[in-house]
Design an enzyme around this catalytic site. Structure first.
Site, PDB file in Angstrom:
ATOM      1  N   HIS A   1       0.741  -1.042   0.116  1.00  0.00           N
ATOM      2  CA  HIS A   1       0.049   0.067  -0.023  1.00  0.00           C
ATOM      3  C   HIS A   1       1.157   1.171   0.036  1.00  0.00           C
ATOM      4  O   HIS A   1       1.815   1.103   0.867  1.00  0.00           O
ATOM      5  CB  HIS A   1      -0.983   0.090   0.935  1.00  0.00           C
ATOM      6  CG  HIS A   1      -2.001  -0.754   1.235  1.00  0.00           C
ATOM      7  ND1 HIS A   1      -3.493  -0.718   1.009  1.00  0.00           N
ATOM      8  CD2 HIS A   1      -1.393  -2.320   1.269  1.00  0.00           C
ATOM      9  CE1 HIS A   1      -4.125  -1.971   1.441  1.00  0.00           C
ATOM     10  NE2 HIS A   1      -2.718  -3.131   1.182  1.00  0.00           N
TER      11      HIS A   1
ATOM     12  N   HIS B   1      -5.740 -11.148   6.739  1.00  0.00           N
ATOM     13  CA  HIS B   1      -4.817 -11.727   6.554  1.00  0.00           C
ATOM     14  C   HIS B   1      -3.803 -11.971   7.554  1.00  0.00           C
ATOM     15  O   HIS B   1      -3.374 -11.542   7.676  1.00  0.00           O
ATOM     16  CB  HIS B   1      -4.130 -10.992   5.109  1.00  0.00           C
ATOM     17  CG  HIS B   1      -3.870  -9.954   4.289  1.00  0.00           C
ATOM     18  ND1 HIS B   1      -3.087  -9.035   5.770  1.00  0.00           N
ATOM     19  CD2 HIS B   1      -4.590  -9.523   3.627  1.00  0.00           C
ATOM     20  CE1 HIS B   1      -3.349  -8.180   5.361  1.00  0.00           C
ATOM     21  NE2 HIS B   1      -3.171  -8.048   4.168  1.00  0.00           N
TER      22      HIS B   1
ATOM     23  N   ASN C   1      -0.081 -12.224   8.516  1.00  0.00           N
ATOM     24  CA  ASN C   1       0.539 -10.565   7.474  1.00  0.00           C
ATOM     25  C   ASN C   1      -0.192  -9.820   7.495  1.00  0.00           C
ATOM     26  O   ASN C   1      -0.722  -9.002   8.113  1.00  0.00           O
ATOM     27  CB  ASN C   1       0.228 -11.523   5.893  1.00  0.00           C
ATOM     28  CG  ASN C   1       0.546 -12.719   5.467  1.00  0.00           C
ATOM     29  OD1 ASN C   1      -0.223 -13.573   5.375  1.00  0.00           O
ATOM     30  ND2 ASN C   1       1.764 -12.716   5.409  1.00  0.00           N
ATOM     31  N   ALA C   2       1.242  -8.131   7.878  1.00  0.00           N
ATOM     32  CA  ALA C   2       1.039  -7.273   7.387  1.00  0.00           C
ATOM     33  C   ALA C   2       0.382  -7.161   9.320  1.00  0.00           C
ATOM     34  O   ALA C   2      -0.659  -6.022   9.270  1.00  0.00           O
ATOM     35  CB  ALA C   2       0.604  -6.501   7.091  1.00  0.00           C
TER      36      ALA C   2
ATOM     37  N   ARG D   1       6.556 -10.947  25.119  1.00  0.00           N
ATOM     38  CA  ARG D   1       5.873  -9.836  25.912  1.00  0.00           C
ATOM     39  C   ARG D   1       4.757  -9.351  25.739  1.00  0.00           C
ATOM     40  O   ARG D   1       4.335  -8.537  26.732  1.00  0.00           O
ATOM     41  CB  ARG D   1       7.301  -9.245  27.091  1.00  0.00           C
ATOM     42  CG  ARG D   1       7.837 -10.232  27.406  1.00  0.00           C
ATOM     43  CD  ARG D   1       9.204  -9.696  28.078  1.00  0.00           C
ATOM     44  NE  ARG D   1      10.466 -10.019  28.951  1.00  0.00           N
ATOM     45  CZ  ARG D   1      11.383 -10.295  28.486  1.00  0.00           C
ATOM     46  NH1 ARG D   1      10.816 -10.930  27.203  1.00  0.00           N
ATOM     47  NH2 ARG D   1      11.443 -10.819  28.720  1.00  0.00           N
TER      48      ARG D   1
ATOM     49  N   ASP E   1      -1.492 -19.678   0.720  1.00  0.00           N
ATOM     50  CA  ASP E   1      -0.807 -20.785  -0.979  1.00  0.00           C
ATOM     51  C   ASP E   1       0.339 -20.403  -0.973  1.00  0.00           C
ATOM     52  O   ASP E   1       1.530 -20.609  -1.647  1.00  0.00           O
ATOM     53  CB  ASP E   1      -0.941 -18.345  -1.502  1.00  0.00           C
ATOM     54  CG  ASP E   1      -0.310 -17.502  -1.390  1.00  0.00           C
ATOM     55  OD1 ASP E   1       0.359 -17.858  -0.461  1.00  0.00           O
ATOM     56  OD2 ASP E   1       0.247 -16.612  -1.532  1.00  0.00           O
TER      57      ASP E   1
ATOM     58  N   ASP F   1      -7.007 -12.722  -1.276  1.00  0.00           N
ATOM     59  CA  ASP F   1      -5.726 -11.467  -2.077  1.00  0.00           C
ATOM     60  C   ASP F   1      -5.635 -11.257  -3.248  1.00  0.00           C
ATOM     61  O   ASP F   1      -4.012 -10.841  -3.249  1.00  0.00           O
ATOM     62  CB  ASP F   1      -4.954 -11.149  -0.719  1.00  0.00           C
ATOM     63  CG  ASP F   1      -4.038 -10.003  -1.033  1.00  0.00           C
ATOM     64  OD1 ASP F   1      -5.210  -9.236  -1.409  1.00  0.00           O
ATOM     65  OD2 ASP F   1      -3.472  -9.800  -0.191  1.00  0.00           O
TER      66      ASP F   1
ATOM     67  N   LEU G   1       6.263  -9.119  -1.104  1.00  0.00           N
ATOM     68  CA  LEU G   1       5.299  -9.959  -1.769  1.00  0.00           C
ATOM     69  C   LEU G   1       4.105  -8.876  -2.012  1.00  0.00           C
ATOM     70  O   LEU G   1       3.556  -7.699  -1.484  1.00  0.00           O
ATOM     71  CB  LEU G   1       5.125 -10.346  -0.929  1.00  0.00           C
ATOM     72  CG  LEU G   1       4.247 -12.045  -1.092  1.00  0.00           C
ATOM     73  CD1 LEU G   1       4.537 -13.006  -1.884  1.00  0.00           C
ATOM     74  CD2 LEU G   1       3.662 -12.900   0.659  1.00  0.00           C
TER      75      LEU G   1
ATOM     76  N   GLY H   1       0.391  -9.254  -2.854  1.00  0.00           N
ATOM     77  CA  GLY H   1      -1.404  -9.994  -3.018  1.00  0.00           C
ATOM     78  C   GLY H   1      -0.988 -11.211  -3.201  1.00  0.00           C
ATOM     79  O   GLY H   1       0.294 -11.824  -2.990  1.00  0.00           O
TER      80      GLY H   1
END
EC number: 3.5.1.25
Length: 378
Positions: free
Chosen positions: A141, A214, A217-218, A225, A245, A271, A304, A306
């Site tokens: 993005h 997702h 991821n991200a 902790r 995938d 995605d 990466l 999508g």
């Protein structure tokens, strides 16, 4: 009225043999065993010797057929994307717009409104993945478009002509009051592309967020902790999208999520980018491009970007490589996303009152045919 005799049908998680399905105007009106309807033998319209499971529902589709929704947010693009994904069993999808400017957001909304008004059989709403995200977890993005939510965007997200609206936000960039307001106006809020700590995520859930985009991821990871967003997602009573995938996740990470969440809280998503259903390996993406090598999509710097995954591929990866049963994988690809999006009264299973959307599988789980509204389309 169409009458189908199916040798094997997945109904409520169980395989039922020799079932007669009656379909009128694309909707299942009657299901019964053949032994109870011998008199209808001469009325059978079609015989299905292979196995029928519900059509797939994908809540995260950025593109397909060579088209990226962001680049051409039009009804024509939606038609191309839907046709490309239908070949792989996706009979319902939510065109997904990633982080972009307000004009593109409004154009995407208009395109989905047109699809809804025209009665497009694949489209039930829209997914806005951003732009109210975390720069630290932005992925591909563009940071120049990431921003807090404004009144103009709120007016778009809460339109009543878009079907079901899903929006992905980062809770550190979207206040609980805004999340609460969105939910109160009928918007489904998912959390993702976020570096928020566990307690911030928990407050967003209390404000009404019900999903995660997702999983793993991200998002802020689980550590000893600081459980992060991953910890909140795995522990909470929510629905998590997951990209199986074998590029986004290690198979054991998927296995852990499945054992923790179960099939009713873990939904398969693609995605998908424009590469699905397209021959091109290199496709433009904003001011750069995305290249497909094997089953992996990356930008020139190696990020990466999508996936080129389709929903049937996600199901098969679950069955063959994760050890998830076909019955559970099917549930994750149909019933779970339908329930999450609030469309489960008419989509997501094979039952009376549901649309006649099926995926027809051979004995080795290869995709043989796709049915949409009672008609074979592949």
């Amino acid at each position: 009225m169409k009458t189908i005799l199916a040798e094997n049908v997945l109904i409520k998680g169980n395989w039922e043999k020799d079932q007669v399905l009656k379909i009128k105007e694309g909707v299942i009106t009657h299901i019964e065993a053949l032994s109870d309807s011998q008199k209808q033998r001469e009325e059978i319209s079609e015989r299905v010797s292979k196995r029928l499971i519900p059509g797939y529902v994908d809540t995260q589709v950025n593109g397909g057929g060579g088209v990226m929704f962001n680049h051409a947010p039009t009804f024509k693009s939606i038609e191309i994307m839907a046709k490309a994904h239908r070949k792989f069993g996706t009979t319902t999808l939510f065109p997904t717009l990633i982080t972009d400017d307000i004009a593109t957001i409004e154009s995407a909304a208009n395109a989905v409104s047109e699809a809804i008004e025209s009665g497009h059989p694949s489209v039930e709403g829209i997914h806005f993945e951003g732009p109210h995200l975390s720069v630290e977890k932005k992925g591909v993005h563009l940071s120049k478009y990431i921003r807090p939510l404004t009144d103009r965007e709120l007016a778009t997200y809460t339109r009543k002509d878009l079907g079901k609206v899903l929006i992905t936000v980062a809770p550190e960039n979207t206040s609980c009051d805004v999340i609460r307001d969105l939910v109160n106006q009928g918007v489904i809020v998912a959390l993702g592309h976020s570096n928020a700590p566990f307690d911030v995520v928990e407050r967003a859930i209390e404000a009404g967020a019900t999903g995660f985009t997702h999983l793993y991821n991200a998002m802020s990871p689980f550590t000893s902790r600081e459980p992060g967003m991953v910890g909140a997602a795995l522990l909470g009573n929510n629905t998590c999208g997951i990209i199986v995938d074998h590029q986004h996740l290690h198979p054991k990470a998927v296995e852990l999520a499945f054992k923790t969440k179960g099939p009713s809280q873990l939904m398969l998503v693609t995605d998908a980018m424009a590469h699905v259903g397209a021959d091109e390996d290199v496709i433009d993406f904003f001011d750069t491009h995305i290249t497909r090598v094997g089953n992996k999509l990356t930008t020139p710097d190696g990020t990466l970007a999508g996936s080129c995954l389709d929903m049937h591929g996600a199901v098969i990866n679950c069955v063959n490589d994760i050890g998830i049963s076909l019955e559970d994988a099917s549930y994750m690809a149909s019933a779970t996303p339908s329930a999450f999006m609030g469309i489960n009264e008419t989509l997501g299973s094979i039952a009376v009152g549901q649309r006649a959307n099926f995926v027809e599988l051979s004995e080795d789980n290869a995709l043989a045919n796709v049915w949409q509204n009672g008609e074979v389309c592949v």
